[in-house]
Design a protein around this motif. Sequence first.
Motif, short mmCIF file in Angstrom:
data_model
loop_
_atom_site.label_atom_id
_atom_site.label_comp_id
_atom_site.label_asym_id
_atom_site.label_seq_id
_atom_site.Cartn_x
_atom_site.Cartn_y
_atom_site.Cartn_z
N MET A 104 0.82 -1.21 0.00
CA MET A 104 0.00 0.00 0.00
C MET A 104 0.85 1.26 0.00
O MET A 104 1.85 1.36 0.71
N GLU A 105 0.45 2.22 -0.81
CA GLU A 105 1.12 3.51 -0.86
C GLU A 105 0.14 4.61 -0.47
O GLU A 105 -1.04 4.55 -0.82
N PHE A 106 0.64 5.59 0.26
CA PHE A 106 -0.19 6.70 0.69
C PHE A 106 0.20 7.97 -0.04
O PHE A 106 1.36 8.16 -0.41
N LYS A 107 -0.76 8.85 -0.21
CA LYS A 107 -0.49 10.13 -0.85
C LYS A 107 0.38 10.99 0.05
O LYS A 107 0.37 10.87 1.27
N GLN A 108 1.14 11.88 -0.56
CA GLN A 108 1.96 12.80 0.19
C GLN A 108 1.07 13.65 1.09
O GLN A 108 0.03 14.14 0.66
N GLY A 109 1.47 13.80 2.35
CA GLY A 109 0.68 14.57 3.29
C GLY A 109 -0.22 13.71 4.16
O GLY A 109 -0.73 14.19 5.17
N ASP A 110 -0.43 12.46 3.77
CA ASP A 110 -1.23 11.54 4.58
C ASP A 110 -0.34 11.01 5.70
O ASP A 110 0.69 10.38 5.46
N LEU A 111 -0.73 11.29 6.93
CA LEU A 111 0.09 10.92 8.09
C LEU A 111 0.38 9.43 8.15
O LEU A 111 1.40 9.00 8.66
N ARG A 112 -0.52 8.62 7.60
CA ARG A 112 -0.33 7.17 7.66
C ARG A 112 0.89 6.71 6.86
O ARG A 112 1.41 5.61 7.10
N LYS A 113 1.36 7.54 5.98
CA LYS A 113 2.59 7.24 5.24
C LYS A 113 3.77 7.10 6.20
O LYS A 113 4.70 6.30 5.98
N VAL A 114 3.75 7.90 7.27
CA VAL A 114 4.81 7.86 8.28
C VAL A 114 4.50 6.82 9.37
O VAL A 114 5.40 6.15 9.87
N LEU A 115 3.23 6.67 9.70
CA LEU A 115 2.85 5.78 10.79
C LEU A 115 3.05 4.30 10.46
O LEU A 115 3.32 3.49 11.34
N PHE A 116 2.90 3.96 9.17
CA PHE A 116 2.98 2.56 8.77
C PHE A 116 4.09 2.36 7.74
O PHE A 116 3.82 2.01 6.58
N PRO A 117 5.35 2.56 8.13
CA PRO A 117 6.46 2.39 7.19
C PRO A 117 6.64 0.92 6.82
O PRO A 117 6.17 0.02 7.55
N PRO A 118 7.28 0.62 5.72
CA PRO A 118 7.44 -0.76 5.25
C PRO A 118 8.06 -1.69 6.28
O PRO A 118 7.71 -2.88 6.33
#
Length: 336
Positions: free
Chosen positions: A227-241
């Motif tokens: 899964m990839e998150f859009k830039q600015g979506d906090l979940r991009k940082v919360l759920f790193p690979p």
Amino acid sequence: MNSKKTAFYNTDKKISKLGFGAWGLSGIFEQCSEKELIHSVRNCLDQGITLIDTARDYGDSERILGKALREYTGRQPLISSKIQSKGPGMLRWGMPRNINEVFPKGWITKSAEESLRQLGKEKIDLFQLHLYWANWGVQGYWMDELQELKASGKVDHIGISIPDHRHENALIMVNSGLIDSVQTIVNIFDPYAFDSLIPLCQEKDIAVLARCVLDQGGLTGFLTSGMEFKQGDLRKVLFPPEIREEYIARVNSLQQYIPTYASSLTALSMKFVLAHPGVTSALISMHIEKYANQNIAIMQEDPLPEEIFQEIRMQHRWLKNLFSKVYWSNGIYEEK
């Protein structure tokens, strides 16, 4: 939904066991139009939600919420907000800082006035420190300011919100008898507040607002390896690979309880937190109407049996901090 109410603190106020967590009104997760967000608030109020939790630190949340409430002709909900903290970037959320940096003299009063203006209210039902560390103690100019806000009638109740899983930070304040509520992380992976903090709040007759009930959405089962998150979506940082495989595996292990004890992972997560009588209300993002309606419907399901609650509490706890990169890694997340 109307039957799922609980008393707030030691008053005759009744609030819904499910609360509207208004961080999502800031656009931190998905981008929605202001019209859609206002509609989401009204949708939940129409279905019996009587508690909305926001904060000065939640971007445009207070302003949008205030606009929605002014347009709403039904019974007004209990509104809780939080005092914006100051300090060196995000580090103050991860490590204790001097209280003079985080809440300098006069700042709490100033933050309250701005919250009242944004919300369009003359009084805030519950006003919380949006950060609290035990080494600050329980007395000082900052507590005087909180008590003065109550005395002036601008605030009905005061409380604290603690930053993460270190629940012991709240114990000294709960024992002081000076506050009316504690907001803390409680979920299937992080049930540690059930060990000491929540029983003490019960003993002291202090309200508990549970947040991160769905662990930033992770406990709904939405997360996939690629899964990839859009830039600015906090979940991009919360759920790193690097944590995803273990996270997904732990979520999958909860499927053994579905559908015998809950209709979905989301339902299991909500029912787990609300199974403990010490939890006053569970705060969940409900700015997306589809998911809000599903969450509200879950409240009609049978509660978790005590033995299943205890089994999940003991066998699925997982000490972690999704916010570690937010707090301690420079440049990965910047406050707006």
